[in-house]
Design a protein around this motif. Structure first.
Motif, PDB file in Angstrom:
ATOM      1  N   ALA A 150      26.737   6.192  -7.605  1.00 54.68           N
ATOM      2  CA  ALA A 150      25.564   5.519  -8.161  1.00 54.68           C
ATOM      3  C   ALA A 150      24.346   6.415  -8.040  1.00 54.68           C
ATOM      4  CB  ALA A 150      25.310   4.203  -7.422  1.00 54.68           C
ATOM      5  N   ALA A 151      23.322   6.109  -8.839  1.00 58.27           N
ATOM      6  CA  ALA A 151      22.048   6.832  -8.791  1.00 58.27           C
ATOM      7  C   ALA A 151      20.981   5.933  -9.411  1.00 58.27           C
ATOM      8  CB  ALA A 151      22.144   8.158  -9.552  1.00 58.27           C
ATOM      9  N   PRO A 152      19.710   6.188  -9.095  1.00 58.52           N
ATOM     10  CA  PRO A 152      18.636   5.368  -9.677  1.00 58.52           C
ATOM     11  C   PRO A 152      18.685   5.357 -11.201  1.00 58.52           C
ATOM     12  CG  PRO A 152      17.790   6.642  -7.852  1.00 58.52           C
ATOM     13  CD  PRO A 152      19.192   7.140  -8.106  1.00 58.52           C
ATOM     14  N   GLY A 153      18.512   4.149 -11.769  1.00 64.26           N
ATOM     15  CA  GLY A 153      18.548   4.017 -13.222  1.00 64.26           C
ATOM     16  C   GLY A 153      17.642   2.928 -13.754  1.00 64.26           C
ATOM     17  N   VAL A 154      16.741   2.419 -12.917  1.00 68.06           N
ATOM     18  CA  VAL A 154      15.825   1.356 -13.334  1.00 68.06           C
ATOM     19  C   VAL A 154      14.395   1.887 -13.295  1.00 68.06           C
ATOM     20  CG1 VAL A 154      14.967  -0.960 -12.842  1.00 68.06           C
ATOM     21  CG2 VAL A 154      17.378  -0.420 -12.450  1.00 68.06           C
ATOM     22  N   ASN A 155      13.688   1.776 -14.407  1.00 71.11           N
ATOM     23  CA  ASN A 155      12.309   2.252 -14.510  1.00 71.11           C
ATOM     24  C   ASN A 155      12.161   3.692 -14.029  1.00 71.11           C
ATOM     25  OD1 ASN A 155      11.126  -0.144 -15.603  1.00 71.11           O
ATOM     26  ND2 ASN A 155      11.257  -1.086 -13.583  1.00 71.11           N
ATOM     27  N   TYR A 157       4.108   1.399  -8.905  1.00 68.91           N
ATOM     28  CA  TYR A 157       3.573   2.266  -9.954  1.00 68.91           C
ATOM     29  C   TYR A 157       3.585   1.486 -11.259  1.00 68.91           C
ATOM     30  CZ  TYR A 157       8.561   3.148 -10.950  1.00 68.91           C
ATOM     31  OH  TYR A 157       9.897   3.021 -11.233  1.00 68.91           O
ATOM     32  N   THR A 158       3.113   2.110 -12.304  1.00 67.34           N
ATOM     33  CA  THR A 158       3.085   1.467 -13.610  1.00 67.34           C
ATOM     34  C   THR A 158       3.747   2.357 -14.642  1.00 67.34           C
ATOM     35  OG1 THR A 158       1.002   2.435 -14.386  1.00 67.34           O
ATOM     36  CG2 THR A 158       0.836   0.447 -12.998  1.00 67.34           C
ATOM     37  N   ASP A 162       0.844  -1.185   0.000  1.00 65.61           N
ATOM     38  CA  ASP A 162       0.000   0.000   0.000  1.00 65.61           C
ATOM     39  C   ASP A 162       0.884   1.240   0.000  1.00 65.61           C
ATOM     40  OD1 ASP A 162      -1.724   2.080   0.524  1.00 65.61           O
ATOM     41  OD2 ASP A 162      -2.818   1.061   2.119  1.00 65.61           O
ATOM     42  N   PRO A 163       0.826   2.084  -1.033  1.00 66.31           N
ATOM     43  CA  PRO A 163       1.709   3.235  -1.103  1.00 66.31           C
ATOM     44  C   PRO A 163       1.300   4.375  -0.180  1.00 66.31           C
ATOM     45  CG  PRO A 163       0.208   3.263  -2.960  1.00 66.31           C
ATOM     46  CD  PRO A 163      -0.051   1.982  -2.218  1.00 66.31           C
ATOM     47  N   SER A 164       0.138   4.256   0.497  1.00 69.33           N
ATOM     48  CA  SER A 164      -0.351   5.355   1.318  1.00 69.33           C
ATOM     49  C   SER A 164       0.348   5.450   2.654  1.00 69.33           C
ATOM     50  CB  SER A 164      -1.866   5.223   1.537  1.00 69.33           C
ATOM     51  OG  SER A 164      -2.149   4.090   2.355  1.00 69.33           O
ATOM     52  N   HIS A 165       1.037   4.389   3.081  1.00 69.96           N
ATOM     53  CA  HIS A 165       1.761   4.468   4.344  1.00 69.96           C
ATOM     54  C   HIS A 165       3.140   3.835   4.219  1.00 69.96           C
ATOM     55  CE1 HIS A 165      -0.432   0.516   4.833  1.00 69.96           C
ATOM     56  NE2 HIS A 165       0.780   0.156   5.147  1.00 69.96           N
ATOM     57  N   VAL A 166       4.028   4.236   5.144  1.00 66.02           N
ATOM     58  CA  VAL A 166       5.391   3.741   5.143  1.00 66.02           C
ATOM     59  C   VAL A 166       5.408   2.301   5.624  1.00 66.02           C
ATOM     60  CG1 VAL A 166       7.714   4.072   6.066  1.00 66.02           C
ATOM     61  CG2 VAL A 166       6.274   6.059   5.549  1.00 66.02           C
ATOM     62  N   GLN A 167       6.068   1.442   4.896  1.00 62.86           N
ATOM     63  CA  GLN A 167       6.134   0.037   5.265  1.00 62.86           C
ATOM     64  C   GLN A 167       7.043  -0.166   6.478  1.00 62.86           C
ATOM     65  OE1 GLN A 167       6.548  -2.843   1.885  1.00 62.86           O
ATOM     66  NE2 GLN A 167       6.950  -0.966   0.749  1.00 62.86           N
ATOM     67  N   GLY A 168       6.679  -1.132   7.334  1.00 63.15           N
ATOM     68  CA  GLY A 168       7.556  -1.561   8.413  1.00 63.15           C
ATOM     69  C   GLY A 168       7.505  -0.738   9.676  1.00 63.15           C
ATOM     70  N   GLN A 169       6.555   0.178   9.788  1.00 57.70           N
ATOM     71  CA  GLN A 169       6.447   0.966  11.014  1.00 57.70           C
ATOM     72  C   GLN A 169       5.051   1.543  11.173  1.00 57.70           C
ATOM     73  OE1 GLN A 169       9.777   3.423   9.827  1.00 57.70           O
ATOM     74  NE2 GLN A 169       8.472   5.218   9.582  1.00 57.70           N
ATOM     75  N   THR A 227       3.836  19.014  -4.898  1.00 55.38           N
ATOM     76  CA  THR A 227       4.031  19.227  -6.331  1.00 55.38           C
ATOM     77  C   THR A 227       2.753  18.869  -7.062  1.00 55.38           C
ATOM     78  OG1 THR A 227       5.279  18.539  -8.286  1.00 55.38           O
ATOM     79  CG2 THR A 227       5.009  16.908  -6.544  1.00 55.38           C
ATOM     80  N   ALA A 228       2.482  19.599  -8.101  1.00 55.39           N
ATOM     81  CA  ALA A 228       1.251  19.377  -8.849  1.00 55.39           C
ATOM     82  C   ALA A 228       1.513  18.584 -10.122  1.00 55.39           C
ATOM     83  CB  ALA A 228       0.605  20.727  -9.187  1.00 55.39           C
ATOM     84  N   ASP A 229       2.690  18.009 -10.247  1.00 55.73           N
ATOM     85  CA  ASP A 229       3.020  17.277 -11.469  1.00 55.73           C
ATOM     86  C   ASP A 229       2.314  15.931 -11.494  1.00 55.73           C
ATOM     87  OD1 ASP A 229       4.948  19.173 -12.603  1.00 55.73           O
ATOM     88  OD2 ASP A 229       6.115  18.692 -10.826  1.00 55.73           O
ATOM     89  N   GLU A 230       1.627  15.669 -12.592  1.00 54.35           N
ATOM     90  CA  GLU A 230       0.740  14.510 -12.704  1.00 54.35           C
ATOM     91  C   GLU A 230       1.421  13.187 -12.390  1.00 54.35           C
ATOM     92  OE1 GLU A 230      -2.104  12.423 -16.144  1.00 54.35           O
ATOM     93  OE2 GLU A 230      -0.852  14.170 -16.619  1.00 54.35           O
ATOM     94  N   TYR A 231       2.637  13.005 -12.895  1.00 58.51           N
ATOM     95  CA  TYR A 231       3.299  11.710 -12.754  1.00 58.51           C
ATOM     96  C   TYR A 231       4.358  11.690 -11.655  1.00 58.51           C
ATOM     97  CZ  TYR A 231       1.109  10.803 -17.287  1.00 58.51           C
ATOM     98  OH  TYR A 231       0.201  10.642 -18.308  1.00 58.51           O
ATOM     99  N   PHE A 232       4.400  12.709 -10.818  1.00 55.84           N
ATOM    100  CA  PHE A 232       5.421  12.730  -9.775  1.00 55.84           C
ATOM    101  C   PHE A 232       5.391  11.482  -8.888  1.00 55.84           C
ATOM    102  CE2 PHE A 232       7.301  13.761  -5.684  1.00 55.84           C
ATOM    103  CZ  PHE A 232       8.525  14.265  -6.087  1.00 55.84           C
ATOM    104  N   PRO A 233       4.212  10.938  -8.541  1.00 53.87           N
ATOM    105  CA  PRO A 233       4.211   9.725  -7.713  1.00 53.87           C
ATOM    106  C   PRO A 233       4.965   8.540  -8.329  1.00 53.87           C
ATOM    107  CG  PRO A 233       2.045  10.727  -7.686  1.00 53.87           C
ATOM    108  CD  PRO A 233       2.839  11.455  -8.739  1.00 53.87           C
ATOM    109  N   ARG A 234       5.223   8.590  -9.637  1.00 55.63           N
ATOM    110  CA  ARG A 234       5.980   7.514 -10.281  1.00 55.63           C
ATOM    111  C   ARG A 234       7.485   7.770 -10.247  1.00 55.63           C
ATOM    112  NH1 ARG A 234       2.168   6.015 -15.547  1.00 55.63           N
ATOM    113  NH2 ARG A 234       0.196   6.528 -14.559  1.00 55.63           N
TER     114      ARG A 234
END
Length: 421
Positions: A328-333, A122-123, A30-37, A104-111
């Motif tokens: 290093a930095a994120p580079g997958v999807n 996300y998809t 569930d993306p609405s809450h932080v996992q594990g706490q 932020t009001a950017d439509e795809y920011f959650p991705r």
């Protein structure tokens, strides 16, 4: 014309096509809450330990002066344990630790997990690729960094030269950020018909809070669009060297090269000239999944960048080696801009017009370039050597540091001197 290989072209084409669908039957978190706490407040502090022990839990730290405590729980069991604890009379309340999203009001920011990772699934744009949630905070802390700077200065946005396949004229999220353009390819239009340069540029500096699309790592930055790759994703050492010289003559503070080529004296001279004139140079380490050096990333005066995923693990495609890969930095999807017209990477890999995910150290390099630009805006008084030191020395130590890359995974907030979570 010499074919440039590695992170930006032949390997990037393979990387863009090497996306695997999510495994069926694996429930997304569930993306609405932080996992594990979870957060729990007790009426009776004396009974707190006993109430938690019934469920195999331990007491956790106080959350400021709220009276609540942060309790570590097994990932995926948050709601179940909240319900159970809420029935205990010593518990005043138990609740999820809700995920805070950027203003932020950017439509795809959650991705854009690379900028803010709450463990969200996300998809892709079409919705036919389901990307499982990763590790919370396996990101570059861009949102926290924006509290210090977005790359804007009194003289305008920090200039980042993107030497690539161009920037699409029809994507309103990134094209307006282009302040200068030059074409070093033979007989090509200035537009991006390959798609790679638009994707990379969006990762660097897409407009934030404009209700559409995505946000760039350095959303206040501007782009110097040096087209050194033609519409087949091919360029030459001479065109790249010319692009570097053009970038310096047009005020570049950072030069991003999400590409690879064999070493040449001419190219190394162009790199060294730019470094000596004060630019920070960033390049992809390559997508070979091995330790083979790729240039310009392997030159000493260039920050070579490897790729990680949304769990802070080295991407299988990423070239590596702490002897020459710096960070290093994120580079997958990684979600970013694409042309709104037909483009080669789209037809080869079923990419959507406008926005979609991409894979490779090309994406990672763009993130680090954006971070370096933000550091310039927060530390305008220092030189390029200090900027590089800020970027590398403040990286988060993650698995693979010292083995796959010399420093850790880049952290924008720490690099600009912000208050980081």
């Amino acid at each position: 014309m010499k074919k440039i290989f590695g992170a930006g072209f032949a390997a990037a084409v393979l990387a863009f096509g090497a996306i695997n669908s999510a495994v069926a039957g694996h429930a997304a978190p569930d993306p609405s809450h932080v996992q594990g706490q979870i957060m729990v407040k007790f009426r009776d502090k004396a009974g707190a330990a006993g109430a938690l022990r019934q469920h195999g839990l331990n007491e956790g730290p106080a959350i400021g002066d709220t009276g609540a405590h942060l309790i570590k729980v097994p990932a995926g069991k948050e709601l179940q344990l909240i319900e159970a604890l809420s029935r205990n009379p010593v518990v005043e309340y138990a609740e999820p630790d809700h995920a805070v999203t950027a203003a932020t009001a950017d439509e795809y920011f959650p991705r854009q997990y690379a900028l803010q990772n709450t463990g969200q699934p996300y998809t892709n744009t079409k919705g036919d690729l389901k990307i499982a949630g990763g590790k919370a905070d396996a990101d570059v802390d861009a949102v926290e960094a924006w509290g210090v700077t977005t790359g804007l200065t009194t003289g305008g946005g920090i200039k980042v030269a993107v030497l690539d396949s161009g920037v699409a004229n029809d994507n309103p999220d990134i094209h307006p950020k282009v302040v200068a353009h030059a074409n070093f390819t033979n007989g090509e239009t200035g537009d991006d018909n390959y798609g790679h340069g638009t994707h990379v540029s969006g990762i660097v500096a897409a407009t934030k809070d404009n209700t559409i699309g995505v946000a760039g790592t350095c959303p206040g930055c501007t782009i110097l669009d040096g087209k050194v790759l033609n519409d087949s994703g091919v360029g030459s050492s001479s065109s790249l060297a010319s692009g570097i010289d053009w970038a310096m003559n047009n005020g570049a503070k950072v030069i991003n090269m999400s590409l690879g080529v064999r070493s040449s004296r001419t190219l190394e001279a162009a790199i060294n000239n730019a470094w000596n004139k004060g630019a920070v140079l960033v390049a992809a380490a390559g997508n070979g999944g091995n330790q083979t050096k790729i240039y310009p990333g392997a030159y000493p005066n260039v920050i070579a960048v490897a790729a990680t995923d949304n769990a802070d693990v080295k991407a299988s495609l990423s070239t590596y080696g702490a002897s020459w890969v710096d960070i290093a930095a994120p580079g997958v999807n990684v979600y970013s801009t694409f042309p709104n017209h037909t483009f080669v990477l789209g037809t080869q890999n079923s990419r959507s017009l406008g926005y979609d995910v991409g894979n490779g150290t090309s994406m990672s390099s763009a993130i680090v370039a954006g971070v370096a630009a933000m550091v310039w805006s927060s530390h305008p008084e220092v030189d390029q050597k200090a900027i590089r030191t800020y970027v590398e020395s403040t990286a988060d130590t993650i698995a693979g540091t010292g083995t796959y890359w010399a420093n850790g995974r880049v952290n924008a907030c720490k690099a600009v001197g912000g208050k980081c979570s």
